[in-house]
Design a protein around this motif. Structure first.
Motif, short mmCIF file in Angstrom:
data_model
loop_
_atom_site.label_atom_id
_atom_site.label_comp_id
_atom_site.label_asym_id
_atom_site.label_seq_id
_atom_site.Cartn_x
_atom_site.Cartn_y
_atom_site.Cartn_z
N ARG A 1 0.84 -1.19 0.00
CA ARG A 1 0.00 0.00 0.00
C ARG A 1 0.87 1.25 0.00
O ARG A 1 1.97 1.25 0.51
CB ARG A 1 -0.91 0.00 1.22
CG ARG A 1 -1.92 -1.13 1.17
CD ARG A 1 -2.86 -1.11 2.35
NE ARG A 1 -3.59 0.13 2.48
CZ ARG A 1 -4.67 0.45 1.77
NH1 ARG A 1 -5.14 -0.37 0.88
NH2 ARG A 1 -5.29 1.59 1.96
N GLN A 2 0.35 2.32 -0.58
CA GLN A 2 1.06 3.58 -0.62
C GLN A 2 0.26 4.64 0.10
O GLN A 2 -0.93 4.48 0.34
CB GLN A 2 1.30 3.98 -2.06
CG GLN A 2 2.17 2.99 -2.80
CD GLN A 2 2.45 3.45 -4.21
OE1 GLN A 2 2.17 4.58 -4.58
NE2 GLN A 2 3.02 2.57 -5.00
N GLU A 3 0.91 5.74 0.43
CA GLU A 3 0.26 6.82 1.17
C GLU A 3 -0.99 7.34 0.46
O GLU A 3 -1.95 7.71 1.10
CB GLU A 3 1.24 7.97 1.37
CG GLU A 3 2.38 7.60 2.27
CD GLU A 3 3.43 8.69 2.31
OE1 GLU A 3 3.09 9.86 2.05
OE2 GLU A 3 4.57 8.37 2.61
N SER A 4 -0.98 7.35 -0.85
CA SER A 4 -2.11 7.88 -1.61
C SER A 4 -3.36 7.02 -1.48
O SER A 4 -4.42 7.40 -1.94
CB SER A 4 -1.73 8.03 -3.09
OG SER A 4 -1.40 6.75 -3.62
N ASP A 5 -3.25 5.86 -0.85
CA ASP A 5 -4.41 4.99 -0.66
C ASP A 5 -5.38 5.51 0.39
O ASP A 5 -6.49 5.03 0.49
CB ASP A 5 -3.96 3.58 -0.28
CG ASP A 5 -3.27 2.86 -1.43
OD1 ASP A 5 -2.51 1.94 -1.13
OD2 ASP A 5 -3.48 3.22 -2.58
N ILE A 6 -4.96 6.48 1.19
CA ILE A 6 -5.86 7.06 2.19
C ILE A 6 -6.39 8.38 1.64
O ILE A 6 -5.61 9.27 1.28
CB ILE A 6 -5.14 7.27 3.54
CG1 ILE A 6 -4.75 5.91 4.13
CG2 ILE A 6 -6.03 8.05 4.50
CD1 ILE A 6 -4.00 6.00 5.43
N GLU B 1 -11.28 5.17 -0.90
CA GLU B 1 -10.36 4.16 -0.38
C GLU B 1 -10.97 2.80 -0.70
O GLU B 1 -12.18 2.62 -0.59
CB GLU B 1 -10.19 4.29 1.14
CG GLU B 1 -9.64 5.63 1.55
CD GLU B 1 -9.82 5.94 3.02
OE1 GLU B 1 -9.16 6.87 3.49
OE2 GLU B 1 -10.63 5.28 3.70
N SER B 2 -10.13 1.85 -1.12
CA SER B 2 -10.67 0.56 -1.52
C SER B 2 -9.68 -0.55 -1.22
O SER B 2 -8.47 -0.38 -1.43
CB SER B 2 -10.99 0.59 -3.01
OG SER B 2 -11.69 -0.57 -3.39
N VAL B 3 -10.19 -1.68 -0.74
CA VAL B 3 -9.37 -2.88 -0.52
C VAL B 3 -10.16 -4.09 -0.99
O VAL B 3 -11.38 -4.11 -0.96
CB VAL B 3 -8.96 -3.05 0.97
CG1 VAL B 3 -8.05 -1.93 1.42
CG2 VAL B 3 -10.18 -3.13 1.86
N THR C 1 -15.15 -0.66 -0.49
CA THR C 1 -14.78 0.63 -1.07
C THR C 1 -15.56 1.70 -0.32
O THR C 1 -16.77 1.59 -0.16
CB THR C 1 -15.12 0.68 -2.58
OG1 THR C 1 -14.35 -0.32 -3.25
CG2 THR C 1 -14.81 2.04 -3.17
#
Length: 114
Positions: free
Chosen positions: A2-7, A53-55, A64
């Motif tokens: 995961r990267q910071e932009s995921d939040i 945000e999505s996982v 999502t």
């Protein structure tokens, strides 16, 4: 990884979250991924869209969360014809089950390790 932009960005003012919990069919494949990418791009163009945000797990279970300025913005997004078409494809082809929850975010805060 995961990267910071995921939040999604945290907002100080009250806003709304749409939580989309789903279980995808095993054979949803490439067409699903293209549609999901298109819906994200289209949502980002909508007035009132604040972020997402999505996982998704290996077993097809996913969540999502999209963030919106107000309920009117959510309703306008729900009425976009292309979004409605993809929703119907989701019901027929891609999802075994899903649930949508609309919530008011009264407070939020953020932490980031430096």
């Amino acid at each position: 990884m995961r990267q910071e932009s995921d939040i999604a960005p945290v907002r100080n003012e009250e806003h709304y979250a749409v939580i989309f919990s789903s279980i995808r069919n095993e054979d949803s494949g490439v067409d699903y991924n293209r549609a999901a990418d298109r819906m994200l791009a289209l949502a980002a163009q909508q007035d009132g869209f604040l972020g997402v945000e999505s996982v998704r797990e290996q077993d097809g279970t996913g969540i999502t969360v999209s963030y919106w300025r107000d309920r009117d913005s959510i309703e306008a997004w729900h009425q976009v014809a292309e979004h409605q078409n993809v929703q119907e494809l989701g019901r027929r082809l891609w999802y075994a089950e899903f649930a949508v929850r609309i919530c008011r975010v009264e407070r939020s805060y953020h932490f980031k390790k430096s």
